[in-house]
Design a protein around this motif. Structure first.
Motif, PDB file in Angstrom:
ATOM      1  N   GLU A 148      -2.365 -10.392  11.222  1.00  0.00           N
ATOM      2  CA  GLU A 148      -2.122  -9.069  10.556  1.00  0.00           C
ATOM      3  C   GLU A 148      -1.929  -7.920  11.555  1.00  0.00           C
ATOM      4  O   GLU A 148      -2.444  -7.928  12.749  1.00  0.00           O
ATOM      5  CB  GLU A 148      -3.580  -8.710   9.867  1.00  0.00           C
ATOM      6  CG  GLU A 148      -3.882  -9.505   8.275  1.00  0.00           C
ATOM      7  CD  GLU A 148      -3.198  -8.839   7.568  1.00  0.00           C
ATOM      8  OE1 GLU A 148      -2.921  -7.558   7.351  1.00  0.00           O
ATOM      9  OE2 GLU A 148      -3.240  -9.473   6.273  1.00  0.00           O
ATOM     10  N   PRO A 150      -1.076  -3.312  11.096  1.00  0.00           N
ATOM     11  CA  PRO A 150      -0.872  -2.301  10.238  1.00  0.00           C
ATOM     12  C   PRO A 150       0.630  -1.762  10.130  1.00  0.00           C
ATOM     13  O   PRO A 150       1.417  -1.842  11.022  1.00  0.00           O
ATOM     14  CB  PRO A 150      -1.743  -0.917  10.891  1.00  0.00           C
ATOM     15  CG  PRO A 150      -1.703  -1.533  12.394  1.00  0.00           C
ATOM     16  CD  PRO A 150      -1.807  -2.949  12.161  1.00  0.00           C
ATOM     17  N   ARG A 151       1.162  -1.574   8.939  1.00  0.00           N
ATOM     18  CA  ARG A 151       2.306  -0.959   8.710  1.00  0.00           C
ATOM     19  C   ARG A 151       2.610   0.470   9.237  1.00  0.00           C
ATOM     20  O   ARG A 151       3.729   0.944   9.245  1.00  0.00           O
ATOM     21  CB  ARG A 151       2.785  -1.189   7.143  1.00  0.00           C
ATOM     22  CG  ARG A 151       3.048  -2.730   6.788  1.00  0.00           C
ATOM     23  CD  ARG A 151       4.292  -3.096   7.162  1.00  0.00           C
ATOM     24  NE  ARG A 151       5.127  -2.337   5.718  1.00  0.00           N
ATOM     25  CZ  ARG A 151       5.422  -2.691   4.639  1.00  0.00           C
ATOM     26  NH1 ARG A 151       4.817  -3.779   4.208  1.00  0.00           N
ATOM     27  NH2 ARG A 151       5.960  -1.931   3.931  1.00  0.00           N
ATOM     28  N   ASP A 431       6.836   3.905   6.024  1.00  0.00           N
ATOM     29  CA  ASP A 431       6.410   2.990   7.090  1.00  0.00           C
ATOM     30  C   ASP A 431       7.403   3.062   8.399  1.00  0.00           C
ATOM     31  O   ASP A 431       7.174   2.311   9.048  1.00  0.00           O
ATOM     32  CB  ASP A 431       5.939   1.635   6.783  1.00  0.00           C
ATOM     33  CG  ASP A 431       7.245   0.797   6.115  1.00  0.00           C
ATOM     34  OD1 ASP A 431       8.243   1.564   6.171  1.00  0.00           O
ATOM     35  OD2 ASP A 431       6.854  -0.152   5.544  1.00  0.00           O
ATOM     36  N   TRP A 472      -3.253   0.465   5.320  1.00  0.00           N
ATOM     37  CA  TRP A 472      -2.872  -0.785   6.304  1.00  0.00           C
ATOM     38  C   TRP A 472      -1.611  -1.531   6.084  1.00  0.00           C
ATOM     39  O   TRP A 472      -0.809  -1.737   6.848  1.00  0.00           O
ATOM     40  CB  TRP A 472      -4.048  -1.626   6.233  1.00  0.00           C
ATOM     41  CG  TRP A 472      -3.764  -2.997   7.286  1.00  0.00           C
ATOM     42  CD1 TRP A 472      -3.239  -4.114   7.011  1.00  0.00           C
ATOM     43  CD2 TRP A 472      -4.247  -2.874   8.483  1.00  0.00           C
ATOM     44  NE1 TRP A 472      -3.271  -4.767   8.150  1.00  0.00           N
ATOM     45  CE2 TRP A 472      -3.956  -4.302   9.110  1.00  0.00           C
ATOM     46  CE3 TRP A 472      -5.126  -1.835   9.524  1.00  0.00           C
ATOM     47  CZ2 TRP A 472      -4.443  -4.389  10.331  1.00  0.00           C
ATOM     48  CZ3 TRP A 472      -5.457  -2.539  10.700  1.00  0.00           C
ATOM     49  CH2 TRP A 472      -5.232  -3.742  11.086  1.00  0.00           C
ATOM     50  N   ASN A 473      -1.644  -1.900   4.464  1.00  0.00           N
ATOM     51  CA  ASN A 473      -0.403  -2.540   3.854  1.00  0.00           C
ATOM     52  C   ASN A 473      -0.053  -2.036   2.669  1.00  0.00           C
ATOM     53  O   ASN A 473      -0.608  -2.428   1.667  1.00  0.00           O
ATOM     54  CB  ASN A 473      -0.494  -4.121   3.800  1.00  0.00           C
ATOM     55  CG  ASN A 473       0.501  -4.867   3.406  1.00  0.00           C
ATOM     56  OD1 ASN A 473       1.727  -4.179   3.298  1.00  0.00           O
ATOM     57  ND2 ASN A 473       0.523  -6.169   3.275  1.00  0.00           N
ATOM     58  N   GLU A 475       2.168  -2.664   0.657  1.00  0.00           N
ATOM     59  CA  GLU A 475       2.791  -3.528  -0.482  1.00  0.00           C
ATOM     60  C   GLU A 475       1.736  -4.470  -0.985  1.00  0.00           C
ATOM     61  O   GLU A 475       1.953  -5.512  -1.678  1.00  0.00           O
ATOM     62  CB  GLU A 475       3.757  -4.501   0.222  1.00  0.00           C
ATOM     63  CG  GLU A 475       5.064  -3.462   0.646  1.00  0.00           C
ATOM     64  CD  GLU A 475       6.288  -4.302   1.334  1.00  0.00           C
ATOM     65  OE1 GLU A 475       5.894  -5.520   1.269  1.00  0.00           O
ATOM     66  OE2 GLU A 475       7.291  -3.775   1.233  1.00  0.00           O
ATOM     67  N   LEU A 476       0.224  -3.980  -0.744  1.00  0.00           N
ATOM     68  CA  LEU A 476      -0.795  -4.897  -1.409  1.00  0.00           C
ATOM     69  C   LEU A 476      -0.616  -4.692  -2.947  1.00  0.00           C
ATOM     70  O   LEU A 476      -0.324  -3.445  -3.233  1.00  0.00           O
ATOM     71  CB  LEU A 476      -2.003  -4.652  -0.679  1.00  0.00           C
ATOM     72  CG  LEU A 476      -2.385  -5.121   0.769  1.00  0.00           C
ATOM     73  CD1 LEU A 476      -3.524  -4.581   1.259  1.00  0.00           C
ATOM     74  CD2 LEU A 476      -2.154  -6.887   0.944  1.00  0.00           C
TER      75      LEU A 476
END
Length: 703
Positions: A148, A150-151, A431, A472-473, A475-476
């Motif tokens: 993992e 972060p983006r 991003d 953080w992401n 696209e979750l």
């Protein structure tokens, strides 16, 4: 958060870090028997303490502390620099940056071990929280191999908190920053705040309101800011401040704040030096300028780039950034307020310093229950754009209405700008992937206050959580986030998770329905924004009224932003503009945002616009009624204290949803002159009754 002996009080203070004991079988299967982690730096100490706290609470037994792996079921945490054991493993940490991590099942010294490894202490902290999240949600720990990172680089909360502890658009008590007692008293709540943010990867906080008070930059307050920074630093968080553009005049004694004035430039350089002497890792400044009466560079005939670059030059030697807000609209009535930010900022693309981000609200008006994505996303390819979401629910029922904002965030992040062809999503704009920017960020206007449960209502905690996870992401899935949050906040029991997640995922759409569906926007009451006010007109500015936005008349309703109207559609890339310009192709959820439509317009389901609008109001009220019934059915499965508060708030929401529905229908029927659809109940009171209601002390109003 709370100690182990009092943690089961279930008043909401523990947030999603309750660490509720696992069942005996699950605890036996997932028990970590030994903890091998360094304890030499503040971040390492915070990591070890969190793991000890969480593992002890979850399994009932504290893992043994060790300097090496001695048994199966060990947990090894650290970096190659802090742990020779990790340095000796072939973990491939390349590409994870300073905040990423790897969680992997491995054999160390002949023993089955779970490894949390990173390139930095902060990365190991984030990885440790991820591991605890797996345990909290009942996930197996066998055969792990998780990478993992972060983006987005800056993942920041914006606190709209004043120095007198008033919170603008805050619905959960006073500011958590007790400025009067600082720096001498460091409330333990600051540590718990930092823990909660670190658990979801938030790495910064702007401590004060964007409508800034220059005093925050005086020596007395900077000492207080430094004290807060000392607490947050152990959890990977930097502090930022909202800077008032006129500070050189207000606290510096200068006659001007002109960004091209040499004396002003010297003042800001000296102020930056002063700040960094106290706070070496200070993040930088957030600035609201030339918007809603705030001072700015345009007061001197200068551009937003001139103002931002002056501050950026002062911060650059120290590694600081400027987050310059694009929420601007002039005191003069524009043709269409939605267009102004694009018109002002696009000509400046490429003229900002490398350490400047332009911070853009998710939509072109102001955090409405639903807006199309802001056309600036995709319109400034040479400038890093920072998303600004609102976590607090200024327009979605304050803290008493259940409105899970994860789907709102997801809807915006997934929107396709088409500026580089299909797949040019807003997420890929912010991003940096679309235009190759390394400096990236996202901000959320915080919903945090001094209320014991932090956010005023228990379900509003989910909006803080969802913001962090999507920061953080991006696209979750908002549904997956809701499941995760529910499991940690209430229970892992499917009989709880499924109905609660169902409520959450339906809740935002319900609010859209009963406050104004089909693209209606800005129909709330004046000033405090509490309750319906589609009749609001007059006052100092047309674009502070509801009638300016819905344009309802005897012929129809909606704001014509097509090429035949204000032409706001042309601020989008051609493939998007073509859809929004065509009433037959525009998604019906944005119909009245882009089109002035006759009341008799035929919707895709065959109903008239008027009938559909009325039935959407009813649908919203009915959805809240269904949520109340669902929650009532969970009595006995949720602890009594939290169940009772949520039940009371849902009752408030149902009554207020009905109020929104009745008042709005009464007003729009007075304009359209049309009968209600067959079977639809009339409103409870006259339009004059609803217009006469006053709420002079509604919370969160601008002072």
């Amino acid at each position: 958060m709370m100690t182990a002996s009092t943690a089961r009080a279930e008043d909401g203070y523990d947030l999603w870090l309750r660490y509720a004991p696992l069942g005996a079988a699950t605890a036996a299967e997932t028990r970590i028997r030994e903890l091998v982690s360094p304890d030499d730096t503040p971040v390492q100490t915070a990591t070890r303490r969190e793991l000890q706290r969480g593992l002890r609470a979850l399994s009932g037994i504290a893992p043994a502390r060790a300097d090496r792996v001695n048994r199966d079921g060990a947990l090894l945490v650290g970096t190659p620099a802090s742990s020779p054991l990790i340095a000796g493993l072939d973990l491939d940490l390349e590409g994870l940056g300073e905040e990423g991590y790897r969680i992997r099942s491995a054999v160390v010294g002949g023993h089955a071990t779970t490894v949390v490894a990173a390139n930095s202490d902060v990365g190991a902290l984030y990885g440790s929280f991820h591991l605890l999240r797996l345990l909290q949600t009942g996930q197996p720990l066998e055969d792990l191999d998780i990478r993992e990172a972060p983006r987005l680089a800056l993942r920041v909360l914006n606190h709209w908190d004043d120095l007198d502890r008033y919170v603008e658009r805050g619905y959960s008590g006073q500011s958590i920053w007790d400025w009067h007692r600082l720096p001498g008293w460091l409330d333990p709540r600051y540590t718990d705040y930092a823990r909660a943010n670190a658990s979801i990867g938030i790495n910064g906080a702007v401590l004060n309101n964007v409508n800034a008070n220059a005093e925050v930059l005086t020596p007395m307050y900077l000492e207080k800011v430094a004290a807060i920074a000392g607490v947050l630093r152990s959890y990977g968080m930097k502090v930022y401040l909202s800077a008032r553009f006129s500070a050189p005049m207000e606290i510096g004694g200068l006659a001007t704040a002109d960004p091209l004035d040499a004396g002003v430039q010297r003042w800001w350089r000296a102020k930056a030096d002063e700040v960094y002497a106290l706070i070496p890792d200070f993040g930088g400044f957030l600035v609201k300028a030339n918007s809603e009466g705030q001072p700015g560079p345009q007061d001197y005939g200068r551009s937003h780039a001139d103002g931002a670059n002056m501050l950026a030059d002062a911060l650059a030697p120290h590694g600081g950034v400027v987050m310059w807000r694009a929420f601007v609209y002039s005191d003069e009535e524009p043709v269409d307020r939605a267009k102004q930010a694009y018109n002002e900022f696009v000509p400046l693309d490429g003229r900002f310093r490398d350490n400047v981000l332009v911070q853009v609200k998710n939509g072109p008006i102001d955090f409405q229950p639903r807006e199309p994505f802001h056309p600036l996303f995709g319109g400034m390819p040479k400038t890093p754009l920072m998303m600004e979401f609102q976590i607090t629910k200024e327009y979605l029922g304050f803290s008493t209405h259940l409105a899970y904002k994860g789907p709102l965030y997801e809807e915006v992040l997934d929107a396709d700008t088409h500026v580089r062809g299909p797949g040019s999503t807003v997420a890929r704009v912010i991003d940096g992937a679309l235009d190759g920017h390394a400096l990236t960020g996202i901000a959320g206007v915080a919903n945090i206050g001094s209320d014991r449960n932090w956010s005023g209502s228990h379900f509003d905690q989910a909006n803080w959580y969802a913001f962090g996870r999507l920061a953080w992401n991006p696209e979750l899935s908002s549904r997956d986030i809701a499941v995760e949050w529910t499991r940690m906040t209430f229970a892992n029991d499917p009989a709880v998770v499924e109905p609660v997640v169902g409520m959450m995922m339906a809740s935002r759409e319900a609010v859209v329905d009963y406050t104004g569906a089909l693209g209606l926007h800005h129909v709330m009451d004046r000033g405090h924004h509490y309750g319906p006010g589609p009749w609001v007109e007059g006052g100092p500015r047309a674009d502070w009224t509801s009638v300016y936005f819905h344009r309802a008349d005897a012929n129809g309703i909606g704001f014509d932003r097509t090429r035949r109207g204000s032409d706001a559609v042309s601020q989008y890339a051609p493939p998007v503009a073509e859809i929004f310009d065509d009433v037959t192709r525009t998604p019906e959820k944005f119909l009245l945002w882009f089109h002035h439509v006759p009341w008799g317009h035929t919707m895709r389901n065959g109903r008239s616009l008027w009938d559909e609008l009325v039935l959407r109001y009813d649908r919203g009220v009915n959805a809240v009624r269904d949520m109340r019934a669902t929650w009532a059915g969970l009595d006995g499965r949720i602890d009594p204290e939290r169940h009772a508060q949520v039940a009371a708030f849902l009752a408030i929401q149902q009554a207020e949803a009905q109020w929104w529905r009745d008042a709005s229908i009464a007003y729009f029927q007075s304009i359209s002159g049309l009968p209600l659809p067959a079977g639809v109940a009339p409103q409870a009171h006259t339009l004059e009754h609803y217009k006469a209601l006053e709420f002079p002390h509604a919370p969160g109003d601008t002072q």
